[in-house]
Design a protein around this motif. Sequence first.
Motif, PDB file in Angstrom:
ATOM      1  N   GLN A 179       0.869  -1.135   0.086  1.00 27.12           N
ATOM      2  CA  GLN A 179       0.005   0.054   0.051  1.00 27.12           C
ATOM      3  C   GLN A 179       0.920   1.125  -0.143  1.00 27.12           C
ATOM      4  O   GLN A 179       0.351   2.437  -0.793  1.00 27.12           O
ATOM      5  CB  GLN A 179      -0.687  -0.031   1.339  1.00 27.12           C
ATOM      6  CG  GLN A 179      -2.049  -0.973   0.985  1.00 27.12           C
ATOM      7  CD  GLN A 179      -3.045  -1.064   2.474  1.00 27.12           C
ATOM      8  OE1 GLN A 179      -2.583  -0.273   3.373  1.00 27.12           O
ATOM      9  NE2 GLN A 179      -3.758  -1.830   2.408  1.00 27.12           N
ATOM     10  N   THR A 188       2.389   1.972  -3.420  1.00 28.77           N
ATOM     11  CA  THR A 188       1.334   2.287  -4.499  1.00 28.77           C
ATOM     12  C   THR A 188       1.085   3.803  -4.060  1.00 28.77           C
ATOM     13  O   THR A 188       1.028   4.484  -5.113  1.00 28.77           O
ATOM     14  CB  THR A 188       0.205   1.588  -4.158  1.00 28.77           C
ATOM     15  OG1 THR A 188       0.213  -0.033  -4.312  1.00 28.77           O
ATOM     16  CG2 THR A 188      -0.959   1.925  -5.097  1.00 28.77           C
ATOM     17  N   ARG A 237       3.782   5.618  -5.623  1.00 32.29           N
ATOM     18  CA  ARG A 237       3.789   5.648  -7.191  1.00 32.29           C
ATOM     19  C   ARG A 237       2.638   6.597  -7.529  1.00 32.29           C
ATOM     20  O   ARG A 237       2.997   7.417  -8.459  1.00 32.29           O
ATOM     21  CB  ARG A 237       3.327   4.319  -7.454  1.00 32.29           C
ATOM     22  CG  ARG A 237       3.457   3.918  -9.018  1.00 32.29           C
ATOM     23  CD  ARG A 237       3.069   2.816  -9.628  1.00 32.29           C
ATOM     24  NE  ARG A 237       1.736   2.345  -9.294  1.00 32.29           N
ATOM     25  CZ  ARG A 237       1.143   1.258  -8.546  1.00 32.29           C
ATOM     26  NH1 ARG A 237       2.139   0.660  -7.758  1.00 32.29           N
ATOM     27  NH2 ARG A 237      -0.063   1.105  -8.672  1.00 32.29           N
ATOM     28  N   TYR A 238       1.577   6.711  -6.759  1.00 33.79           N
ATOM     29  CA  TYR A 238       0.589   7.793  -7.331  1.00 33.79           C
ATOM     30  C   TYR A 238       1.007   9.355  -7.174  1.00 33.79           C
ATOM     31  O   TYR A 238       0.990   9.786  -7.999  1.00 33.79           O
ATOM     32  CB  TYR A 238      -0.798   7.512  -6.255  1.00 33.79           C
ATOM     33  CG  TYR A 238      -1.638   6.418  -6.570  1.00 33.79           C
ATOM     34  CD1 TYR A 238      -2.795   5.998  -5.580  1.00 33.79           C
ATOM     35  CD2 TYR A 238      -1.314   5.444  -7.395  1.00 33.79           C
ATOM     36  CE1 TYR A 238      -3.571   5.059  -5.949  1.00 33.79           C
ATOM     37  CE2 TYR A 238      -2.393   4.469  -7.807  1.00 33.79           C
ATOM     38  CZ  TYR A 238      -3.179   4.103  -7.017  1.00 33.79           C
ATOM     39  OH  TYR A 238      -4.136   3.062  -7.136  1.00 33.79           O
ATOM     40  N   SER A 280      -1.768  -1.123 -16.155  1.00 32.89           N
ATOM     41  CA  SER A 280      -1.660  -0.612 -14.555  1.00 32.89           C
ATOM     42  C   SER A 280      -1.866   1.020 -14.505  1.00 32.89           C
ATOM     43  O   SER A 280      -2.358   1.518 -13.645  1.00 32.89           O
ATOM     44  CB  SER A 280      -0.734  -1.361 -13.731  1.00 32.89           C
ATOM     45  OG  SER A 280      -0.911  -2.659 -13.848  1.00 32.89           O
ATOM     46  N   ILE A 281      -0.953   1.438 -15.139  1.00 34.63           N
ATOM     47  CA  ILE A 281      -0.905   2.989 -15.027  1.00 34.63           C
ATOM     48  C   ILE A 281      -2.191   3.442 -15.777  1.00 34.63           C
ATOM     49  O   ILE A 281      -2.668   4.640 -15.209  1.00 34.63           O
ATOM     50  CB  ILE A 281       0.176   3.356 -16.142  1.00 34.63           C
ATOM     51  CG1 ILE A 281       1.640   3.033 -15.533  1.00 34.63           C
ATOM     52  CG2 ILE A 281       0.223   5.139 -16.244  1.00 34.63           C
ATOM     53  CD1 ILE A 281       2.886   3.411 -16.657  1.00 34.63           C
ATOM     54  N   ARG A 340      -5.164   2.248 -15.605  1.00 33.44           N
ATOM     55  CA  ARG A 340      -6.088   2.116 -14.396  1.00 33.44           C
ATOM     56  C   ARG A 340      -5.876   2.884 -13.214  1.00 33.44           C
ATOM     57  O   ARG A 340      -6.619   3.414 -12.720  1.00 33.44           O
ATOM     58  CB  ARG A 340      -6.054   0.577 -13.863  1.00 33.44           C
ATOM     59  CG  ARG A 340      -6.690  -0.427 -14.992  1.00 33.44           C
ATOM     60  CD  ARG A 340      -6.897  -1.704 -14.123  1.00 33.44           C
ATOM     61  NE  ARG A 340      -5.611  -2.187 -13.904  1.00 33.44           N
ATOM     62  CZ  ARG A 340      -4.777  -3.299 -14.202  1.00 33.44           C
ATOM     63  NH1 ARG A 340      -5.441  -3.519 -15.459  1.00 33.44           N
ATOM     64  NH2 ARG A 340      -3.788  -3.679 -13.665  1.00 33.44           N
ATOM     65  N   ASP A 341      -4.477   3.136 -12.837  1.00 33.30           N
ATOM     66  CA  ASP A 341      -4.312   4.067 -11.657  1.00 33.30           C
ATOM     67  C   ASP A 341      -4.806   5.562 -12.087  1.00 33.30           C
ATOM     68  O   ASP A 341      -5.534   6.227 -11.377  1.00 33.30           O
ATOM     69  CB  ASP A 341      -2.737   4.211 -11.555  1.00 33.30           C
ATOM     70  CG  ASP A 341      -2.207   2.956 -10.891  1.00 33.30           C
ATOM     71  OD1 ASP A 341      -3.133   2.148 -10.380  1.00 33.30           O
ATOM     72  OD2 ASP A 341      -1.110   2.657 -10.885  1.00 33.30           O
ATOM     73  N   LYS A 389      -8.538   5.817 -11.728  1.00 36.10           N
ATOM     74  CA  LYS A 389      -8.971   5.846 -10.336  1.00 36.10           C
ATOM     75  C   LYS A 389      -8.745   7.249  -9.807  1.00 36.10           C
ATOM     76  O   LYS A 389      -9.618   7.829  -9.116  1.00 36.10           O
ATOM     77  CB  LYS A 389      -8.253   4.962  -9.518  1.00 36.10           C
ATOM     78  CG  LYS A 389      -8.510   3.337  -9.850  1.00 36.10           C
ATOM     79  CD  LYS A 389      -7.867   2.298  -8.915  1.00 36.10           C
ATOM     80  CE  LYS A 389      -7.968   1.008  -9.151  1.00 36.10           C
ATOM     81  NZ  LYS A 389      -7.255   0.322  -8.562  1.00 36.10           N
ATOM     82  N   MET A 390      -7.767   7.779 -10.146  1.00 35.41           N
ATOM     83  CA  MET A 390      -7.092   9.184  -9.484  1.00 35.41           C
ATOM     84  C   MET A 390      -7.953  10.377 -10.227  1.00 35.41           C
ATOM     85  O   MET A 390      -8.285  11.124  -9.547  1.00 35.41           O
ATOM     86  CB  MET A 390      -5.709   9.426  -9.675  1.00 35.41           C
ATOM     87  CG  MET A 390      -4.788   8.607  -8.786  1.00 35.41           C
ATOM     88  SD  MET A 390      -3.055   9.260  -8.930  1.00 35.41           S
ATOM     89  CE  MET A 390      -2.512   8.665 -10.484  1.00 35.41           C
TER      90      MET A 390
END
Length: 344
Positions: free
Chosen positions: A4, A7, A10-11, A45-46, A48-49, A52-53
């Motif tokens: 977590q 992550t 990374r965000y 994954s990028i 999807r991230d 989400k953001m």
Amino acid sequence: MATQRDTLFRYLAMLQLIPRSPHYKATTTLQALLAERGFNIELRSIQRDLEKMSSHFPLLCNKDERPYRWSFDPGFKSNLPAMDTATALTLVLAEEYLKGLLPQIAIDKLNPQFDAARKFLDALQENSYASWARQVRAIPNGKALLPAAIDPPVWQGISDALLERRAIDVEYLSRQQREVKPFTLHPQGLVVRHSVSYLLATVNNYDDIRQFALHRIRKLNPSENRYREHPGFSVEGYIAKGAFGYPLDQQQLELVAKIDRGMAWLLAETPVSTQQQLSGPDQEGWVTLTATVPNDQQTQWWIMGFGARIQVLQPSSWRDAIAEQAKQMLAMYEPAPSARNLKD
């Protein structure tokens, strides 16, 4: 727990890489930049991230091209959007220019932004921006004097008083009387002219606007007197009336002059006014300039700075004043003093 935390980091790294619109970064570019920072992640994954953001941040996605391109809403106020090269170079140029204009205390307030720009450019070691320090300079137009030094508490106190509409008590060094005098000032505006910063304020119970050079303020404290508004005052209107141009009167006038080709080229690119006309060169190469200008000493000084490259034809009052100034200068320099006289 570690996953977590990784992550989250990374965000944060991803958000710092995304610029404000109209600039953008493609997901493939973000993937490469993240890899440089130690985050190895798949393209899906990028994506999807980012999706989400986007539910928590004003992120914009251009899906008209692949790979998708991401940016922040241009009105988003945050330090998160990444700096781009154009913005960084603009800040470096601004710092070069403002150093000769603003007092050091004001430059110090902007240092975090300037430092960020320099660090951004310094990090680009593998492209043409690596030698940016040797490629960027801002050159003043004419001789620039060093900005007058202002005490940090004075700058802070003036800033607070202007924003909060508060009266201040000051001890001010009068240039005319050459003594320090106490005043209660009601700040109305702030103007930086050449190398001096001026507070525009009413004094005590008077209604007229006066100018106070900040570097001559010796002491400053909040006043117990009630702040006095100046209805209808605007800095723009005050300047337009010629307050800082040493006006001879409030009228505009028509300037007619002969100028050489070099000066004509300069004024063709950077006109002296919005109402300007340049003729073709005559047989001797002179161009006739016709322009509507303010009747102030600033414009006369500008003309005299070109020396023999300009000959004023109209107005006759300006022609006579410049001719008289030239005569006085000639009298001071002729005959030239001999070396023996200088030693004596």
